[in-house]
Design an enzyme around this catalytic site. Structure first.
Site: not given
Length: 347
Positions: A31-33, A183
């Site tokens: 996951p893009k934090w 994202g």
């Protein structure tokens, strides 16, 4: 021992989640934090938190500085993201506004916010552990050692989840947005850590860029900010104007004058410095002068495409980026569009 905090490894934007088989050695998806990039160095005595830019983050997150020595089993250098979550249990989501408020000059305010909106650290890479420098090790090996190191750590330190399943990563891109995530990141498994290099892949919900506030034009009404001029640094180190942000409400235009006042350039008499703006064939006889700002304030904007060295259309304000150093706002971060034959479009 004392760890040297490197520049973080970066990602380049791609339009879709890439299949693992397209990359030699395969990919791991994360996951893009949506937070502040942080590199945490714990040498057994002190904690330092480096950032993506030149600004150290240590003083702004005392709760992490206090927790890290208690949670980590030994000295190490971690790469990850600092985030703040708000909302009731069962429906929490990342809160960018609460996180951005954490960058405050007053120590008393920092302490208050550390208690009211405490941060978490989401680790996703391990750059050193003990005396072992892992920068040259492939990511797959670094990830294995990260999982072993953080196997039993507790909140507020976490390890990001991962998958090798492309379909799962595509689902994450859609589903995790509801939790405030940004994202998906795709990481080549065989790569060493490359400080400052864009060798990872990011897939975001929107095309955005971090730009520097250069100045503002006064609204045609004679009061408030009409448009905010923004710029990017070129490979030659020169800061160039690339476009403008407009479409503020009447109330917001007035608020921006106050918010930007600390960055206004002033002459010896204390008067704001103005400059002649760029003209185009659409400018006519319009006043294009603007109030100059010291090039220190960074903001994130949404844009559709780049034409030459400028944004083709007016860009949209997304948020301020107090964690970013202005010099890190370069053209390199922008999406490069692959060439395509017009004949194939018309066919």
């Amino acid at each position: 021992m004392r760890y040297e905090i490197p520049a973080p490894m970066l990602a380049k934007a791609v339009p879709a989640v890439p299949p693992a088989e397209k990359v030699p050695g395969g990919l791991l998806y994360e996951p893009k934090w949506d937070g502040f990039r942080g590199l945490i160095a714990w040498d057994g005595e002190t904690v330092e938190i480096g950032s993506r830019g030149a600004k150290p983050l240590t003083r702004y997150f005392p709760e992490l500085v206090e927790a890290i020595p208690e949670l980590l089993p030994g000295p190490c250098l971690l790469d990850g993201e600092i985030v703040v979550a708000t909302g009731p249990q069962g429906s929490q989501r990342l809160d960018w506004e609460a996180l951005s408020q954490r960058i405050h000059p007053a120590a008393s305010r920092v302490a208050t916010l550390a208690a009211s909106t405490p941060a978490m650290f989401i680790a996703f890479d391990l750059l050193a552990v003990g005396d072992d420098d892992l920068l040259a090790a492939p990511f797959e090996s670094r990830r294995t050692r990260l999982e072993a190191l953080l196997a039993s750590v507790e909140h507020p330190l976490h390890i990001t989840r991962t998958t090798r399943d492309h379909d799962a990563a595509v689902r994450w891109l859609a589903e995790f947005e509801g939790a405030g995530l940004d994202g998906v990141i795709a990481k080549p498994l065989t790569q060493p850590y490359a400080p400052g290099k864009r060798t990872l892949f990011k897939i975001k919900h929107a095309r955005t860029a971090d730009v520097v506030a250069l100045g503002y034009r006064v609204h045609k009404s004679g009061s408030g900010v009409g448009s905010l001029l923004v710029g990017l640094y070129g490979a030659d180190g020169v800061l160039r104007q690339v476009g403008g942000v407009a479409a503020w409400s009447d109330v917001r235009r007035q608020e921006l004058v106050e918010e930007l006042a600390p960055w206004v350039e002033r002459d010896d008499s204390g008067e704001a410095v103005t400059a002649a703006g760029e003209r185009s064939r659409f400018s006519g006889g319009k006043d294009v002068s603007f109030v100059r700002l010291r090039p220190e304030r960074v903001l994130e904007v949404r844009y559709d495409q780049l034409e030459g060295a400028r944004f083709r259309h007016t860009v949209q304000f997304e948020r301020w980026r107090p964690d970013r150093d202005a010099r890190s706002c370069t053209y390199e971060q922008l999406d490069s569009v692959a060439g395509y034959d017009l004949a194939d479009v018309l066919r």
